[in-house]
Design an enzyme around this catalytic site. Structure first.
Site, short mmCIF file in Angstrom:
data_model
loop_
_atom_site.label_atom_id
_atom_site.label_comp_id
_atom_site.label_asym_id
_atom_site.label_seq_id
_atom_site.Cartn_x
_atom_site.Cartn_y
_atom_site.Cartn_z
N GLU A 117 0.82 -1.22 0.00
CA GLU A 117 0.00 0.00 0.00
C GLU A 117 0.85 1.26 0.00
OE1 GLU A 117 -0.53 -2.53 2.08
OE2 GLU A 117 -2.63 -3.16 1.96
N PHE A 151 -11.40 -6.69 14.03
CA PHE A 151 -10.34 -7.18 13.15
C PHE A 151 -10.02 -6.14 12.07
CE2 PHE A 151 -9.07 -9.58 9.28
CZ PHE A 151 -7.83 -9.97 9.73
N GLN A 152 -8.75 -5.84 11.91
CA GLN A 152 -8.27 -4.85 10.94
C GLN A 152 -8.92 -3.47 11.14
OE1 GLN A 152 -8.25 -6.62 6.93
NE2 GLN A 152 -6.19 -7.41 7.39
N LYS A 164 -17.40 -0.30 5.91
CA LYS A 164 -17.95 -1.30 4.99
C LYS A 164 -19.45 -1.15 4.79
CE LYS A 164 -17.88 -6.33 4.33
NZ LYS A 164 -16.93 -6.81 3.32
N MET A 207 24.51 8.38 2.33
CA MET A 207 24.44 9.73 2.90
C MET A 207 24.74 9.69 4.39
SD MET A 207 24.21 12.86 2.24
CE MET A 207 23.30 13.44 0.80
#
Lengths: 566, 162
Positions: free
Chosen positions: A54, A116-117, A166, A480
């Site tokens: 993502e 959940f999630q 949802k 760097m």
């Protein structure tokens, strides 16, 4: 889809608004909370690019937005899908890139239950989005989405997150098309104050050593042509920030190159000696100013920016001008048309010849040895691509060498994570840029460290057959940080040695791309030629001098005139 | 640059999360909040937030600009003390032995406070005023024995033209 009212599901409303907003491509990754949206997406002509992470979806949307001039759109699921977007969102926020990020959320009945999630992504992204929304009713969805696009692209652009539970995606609401978005508490100032503008003109007329400092705001407001006309008419030299590369033609004789910590000698010296500095679409970041007390200490500073908070945040200014860069420069150009500057070349002769002298004494340079120098790779890439490629970068030495040795004559050709400095940005950003500009050559200039932060996106490149070219300046170090350790930490190379890097040639092949490697300077050009000419994606692995540092370098917090020069 | 106290008043959308945006802005950018008051206005869609902060002029300028940048913030003003009415209320629970009751009542009277709850060993006093007045009464009651205290923080309104 005309003005008639109809009952739609939340998912259908989302797809409808996306299409009304002219979105034809989105980047994302499906999951439980967004299955309904993905189901609906499948029935639209919108193209979905499935990244492998993502974070990469957001960087890709960022690269897409910059290369296309449109709003970049992402779609991800709740919980980990949402948290994985945070780095990408924060980067887009710092660089003012217009994005709309749609995250799924658990059903409203479960919010707050540690489902959940479930994660409070609106809470998490509050400080790194321009605005964000949790949509609790399907009835509100179309208005919120319209506002999201409006906020993302107007004023100082930025990312907007819309969190859709949802049940809101599944629920139904009456939808009617709205075209205008009116928000009582959001009204960016586009038109500068005319009286302030007149003062700019008199400051220019009084100045003996004036110059312009142009930044990302010029590119975002598509004001490069106006800036170029303004600078040429007034014969003012132009330095740019990292984000402003390409805002003014890099090969123009008035161009001083980049300013700041790794800026050119002439840009840093000129900024410190000028008596008028006109900042356009910049925010005077600490990497530009160094020690702020010593920054442009002889100059009157004019600051043009659409975001009032950018003005007087880091440096004090003589003349603030809140407004859109393009409109402001158009007004200024109109005003200077009517002014007789006399023999401008004559007036600027001493100043410009002083700058030419600095250019000579402090030219960017490196020793050519039997080992490949990273600067030579970028220089050769510049020559072979005639400066026409869209360059994305990772972050670190690779980014600075790209900025120093590739010269950009056009805006939107240098795509880098400037403000947040995200390693792993370049590869997914290159995906987005390539999708926006399918015919254009897109090259990611990478280091061996940062390329590994989103290397999984080689699979995305393969899936969509994208001819992205990857140039790895491979020094087997986190270069760097190693450079800072060499210069400021007594060469204690704590945790920067990346000796066990993968075989990038085999890795390329594993992803169905061409893999090439160069270990001597003689091979550089042929590897680049072969890689660039290949029809598909290619990883070109250049084993460069491990010890090479980026110069000039201004130590953090020092005045920008105190440059380490090789 | 010298720091000074400022009362900031703002009208915001009365929506969930708006206060978090305001407070998050202060914590995230290192500004400080000394007191904070939030309540609905006559319009149920709009709330007023009154906030007290101490800052130097440049930081103050940033605070005001950053607040204005928040999408849900409709209007922000830095209140000049001379042009605004400022009030704070405190509820002060004082330990009252019989020998102290008369003195407490006298103090309450001087400050035009009210006793709103009494018991065998306590009074709860309600008192309203500017910050200085509240500090004064608290200092007088301290030796007698303050059990608990709750203060609202400052609320303020600009005076209308006379």
């Amino acid at each position: 889809m005309e003005n008639t009212e109809k009952t739609l599901t939340g998912a259908q409303i989302l797809m409808t608004v996306l299409q009304e907003e002219g979105v034809d491509t989105i980047f994302g990754f499906p999951g439980g909370a967004v299955i309904d949206i993905y189901d609906e997406l499948d029935r639209t002509p919108i193209r979905h690019i499935l990244t492998r992470h993502e974070q990469a979806a957001v960087h890709a949307a960022d690269g897409y937005a910059r290369a296309s001039g449109k709003v970049g759109v992402c779609l991800v699921t709740s919980g980990p899908g949402a948290t994985n977007t945070v780095t990408g969102i924060a980067s887009a926020y710092m660089d003012s890139i217009p994005l709309v990020v749609v995250t799924g959320q658990v059903p409203t009945s479960l919010i707050g239950n540690d489902a959940f999630q479930e994660v409070d992504i609106v809470g998490i992204t509050r400080p790194c989005t321009k605005h964000n929304y949790l949509v609790k009713r399907t009835d509100d969805l179309s208005k919120v989405l319209k506002e999201a696009f409006h906020i993302a692209r107007s004023g100082r652009p930025g990312p907007v997150l819309v969190d859709i539970p949802k049940d809101v995606a599944k629920g139904k609401a009456v939808y009617s098309r709205m075209d205008a978005t009116q928000m009582k508490s959001y009204n960016p100032t586009y038109h500068p104050n005319m009286r302030q503008l007149e003062k700019v003109i008199s400051l220019i007329q009084e100045a003996k050593r004036p110059m312009i400092f142009a930044g990302g705001g010029v590119i975002l407001s598509k004001a490069s042509a106006e800036l170029t006309a303004f600078a040429r008419k007034t014969q003012m030299p132009v330095t740019t920030s990292l984000m402003g590369m390409g805002a003014f033609p890099g090969t123009d004789s008035l161009c001083l190159g980049m300013l700041g910590m790794h800026g050119t000698y002439r840009a840093n010296m000129a900024t410190s000696a000028c008596d008028l500095l006109i900042g356009v679409g910049v925010r005077f970041d600490d990497r530009v100013t160094g020690k702020t007390d010593a920054f442009a200490s002889q100059a009157k500073i004019v600051h043009i920016d659409i975001d009032p908070t950018s003005i007087r945040k880091n440096v004090l200014v003589t003349l603030p001008l809140v407004g859109d860069c393009k409109i402001t420069l158009q007004e200024l150009n109109r005003m200077i048309e009517r002014i007789d500057f006399g023999n401008i070349a004559e007036q600027r002769r001493d100043w410009l010849s002083q700058i030419a002298q600095w250019k000579e004494t402090g030219a960017l340079d490196y020793d050519q040895t039997t080992i490949i120098k990273p600067q030579y790779v970028v220089e050769t890439l510049y020559r072979l691509t005639q400066g026409k490629a869209i360059i994305t970068t990772e972050v670190g030495q690779n980014q600075m060498w790209a900025a120093q040795y590739y010269h950009f004559d056009e805006p939107d050709h240098f795509i880098t994570s400037g403000g947040l400095g995200v390693m792993g940005f370049g590869l997914p950003a290159a995906i987005g840029a390539q999708i926006a500009q399918p015919e254009h050559l897109v090259v990611d200039i990478a280091g061996d460290g940062s390329i590994q932060m989103n290397i999984q996106e080689m699979a995305t490149i393969r899936q969509y057959g994208l001819p992205v070219k990857i140039v790895i300046l491979n020094n087997r170090y986190l270069g760097m940080v190693r450079q800072w350790q060499e210069l400021f930490y007594d060469k204690r190379y704590s945790c920067t040695d990346m000796e066990s890097a993968p075989d990038f040639v085999k890795l390329a092949e594993a992803y169905g791309a061409l893999g090439l490697k160069a270990t001597t300077p003689e091979e550089v050009e042929s590897v680049l030629r072969e890689g660039l000419a290949a029809p598909g994606a290619a990883i070109m692995d250049f084993w460069v001098d491990r010890q090479e540092c980026v110069y000039p370098m201004v130590p953090a917090g020092a005045p920008i005139t105190e440059m380490l020069l090789v | 640059m010298t720091e000074s106290k400022h009362v900031i008043t703002m009208l915001v959308d009365n929506q969930p999360g708006v206060l978090a945006r305001v407070v998050g802005l202060f914590s995230g950018r290192g500004f400080n909040i000394e007191s904070l008051c939030v309540a609905e206005t006559t319009s149920p869609e709009v709330s007023r937030i009154t906030l007290v902060t101490t800052a130097d002029p440049l930081v103050m300028e940033q605070i005001i600009k950053q607040l204005r940048k928040l999408i849900n913030v409709i209007k922000v003003r830095d209140m000049d003390k001379s042009k605004a009415v400022q009030r704070e209320m405190a509820l002060i629970c004082v330990r009252t032995k019989p020998e102290h009751r008369a003195e407490v009542l006298r103090i309450v009277d001087i400050f035009r406070g009210k006793i709103v709850d009494t018991g065998s060993e306590h009074y709860i006093i309600e008192v309203t005023g500017d910050e200085g007045k509240l500090t004064a009464i608290i200092n007088l009651l301290k030796p007698i024995g303050i059990k608990k205290i709750a203060r609202t923080g400052t609320v303020a309104l600009f005076r209308e033209p006379k």
